[in-house]
Design an enzyme around this catalytic site. Structure first.
Site, PDB file in Angstrom:
ATOM      1  CE  LYS A   1     -11.522 -10.895  -5.688  1.00  0.00           C
ATOM      2  NZ  LYS A   1     -11.755  -9.640  -6.405  1.00  0.00           N
ATOM      3  CD  GLN A  44     -14.420  -7.618  -8.028  1.00  0.00           C
ATOM      4  OE1 GLN A  44     -13.957  -8.151  -7.033  1.00  0.00           O
ATOM      5  NE2 GLN A  44     -13.950  -7.872  -9.241  1.00  0.00           N
ATOM      6  CG  ASP A 103      -7.236  -5.340  -5.861  1.00  0.00           C
ATOM      7  OD1 ASP A 103      -7.015  -6.569  -5.878  1.00  0.00           O
ATOM      8  OD2 ASP A 103      -8.334  -4.834  -6.122  1.00  0.00           O
TER       9      ASP A 103
END
Ligand code: NDP
Length: 310
Positions: free
Chosen positions: A61, A105, A128
């Site tokens: 990422k 995460q 997200d």
């Protein structure tokens, strides 16, 4: 390339190439925002602990963000970090006007409740798309304007690939296999918004094969290696395989070698389907590209600018 990939090459939806194109468009948008508004979109990625798969995702990422001109800062915390310590970091990132996107995460270590952490992220920075404010906006169809939903990256990428391949999706029968909060449910909502007729199937669904056979669009997001057989697929259907499953693939040189397969039995499915995403090289690259798109979208909205249409 396998025989079936070569024989039916025009049926493959190349997520890697599509994601490269999207990342290039994001790079252009970032340059323009910089030049016109002095705005430099930035993403904070928080990783707690040493989970090897998470470390790989976070590294990928970060690299993809930087390649698109997005500043990416990693915050790596010890596996013993308490929930309060993590929430304090999230609060600091929420308050920092130079941070436009925050990603924590998952999975998190056992001592931390992921729902509490997701709830603590400013919905405007929740790239997200997991915060209840964003899931609520998606569910109610609040998709434009300054308070529009940030949409979870994996289903967002799937919809982009579907629209690129099929154009208008309205009226199509879509079956979403899986009902998780991160893939199945938001995918079903996006397809409903695109005016598909949507069925959500799961582990309690009766005669799964017959349900799947109705689908013009079949989304497989179950996490079961090659569960969807070729004869579950309606001839000509478009199949999006979200699954990422590690399976043994021993060779003479390396008996412990592992490989990746999706939730769909690819070789049998491609012989029947109209189009299909491979694993790897399908949905996965689009997920990361959509994270970058969401970061730019979030940066624009936080600065009173219209977000690009990807
Ligand atoms: P979850 O485990 O959260 O959800 C799986 C879903 O599949 C559940 O709804 C479950 O049903 C259903 N299911 C499981 N087994 C069966 C079965 N035998 N028959 C019918 N339905 C079944 O998984 P995720 O949604 O998080 O992920 C799904 C897959 O997608 C995984 O392989 C994951 O690695 C992958 N993934 C890939 C991403 C990418 O970027 N490409 C991103 C995110 C995920 P029930 O609700 O009844 O238990």
């Amino acid at each position: 390339m396998s025989d079936s990939k070569a024989q039916f090459a025009d049926r493959i939806i190349d997520g890697k190439a599509f994601a490269e194109g999207l990342r290039a468009r994001i790079g252009v948008a970032v340059s323009e925002l910089n030049a016109a508004h002095g705005l430099a979109p930035s993403l904070a990625v928080v990783l707690v602990g040493e989970d090897p798969a998470s470390q790989v995702y976070v590294r990928n990422k970060g690299r993809a963000a930087e390649a698109a001109g997005i500043a990416a800062a990693d915050h790596r915390l010890d596996a013993a970090t308490s929930q309060d310590e993590l929430l304090a970091l999230v609060a600091k990132l929420n308050d920092d006007p130079g941070v436009h996107g925050i990603l924590v995460q998952l999975p998190l270590p056992d001592q931390i409740d992921p729902a509490a952490v997701i709830d603590a992220i400013d919905p405007a920075k929740d790239v997200d798309g997991f915060h209840v404010v964003n899931t609520g906006r998606l569910a109610t169809g609040q998709m434009s304007g300054p308070n529009a939903a940030l949409v979870p990256c994996t289903p967002l990428g799937c919809r982009m690939m579907l629209e690129d391949r099929l154009g208008d999706l309205s009226g199509l029968e879509a079956v979403v296999l899986g009902r998780s909060n991160i893939v199945g449910k938001p995918m079903a909502q996006l397809l409903t918004q695109a005016s598909c007729t949507v069925t959500v199937a799961h582990s309690r669904t009766r005669d799964l094969a017959a349900v799947c056979r109705r689908a013009d669009i079949l989304i497989a997001a179950v996490g079961r290696p090659q569960m969807v057989q070729g004869d579950w697929i309606k001839p000509g259907a478009t199949v999006i395989d979200v699954g990422i499953n590690r399976v043994p693939r021993p060779t003479d040189d390396d008996p412990d070698k592992m490989g990746l397969v999706g939730d769909v039995e690819f070789d049998a499915a491609i012989a029947v389907a109209g189009a299909i995403t491979p694993v790897p090289g399908g949905v996965g690259p689009m997920t990361i590209a959509c994270l970058l798109a969401n970061t730019v979208t979030a940066a624009c909205r936080q600065n009173g600018l219209a977000a690009p249409v990807w």
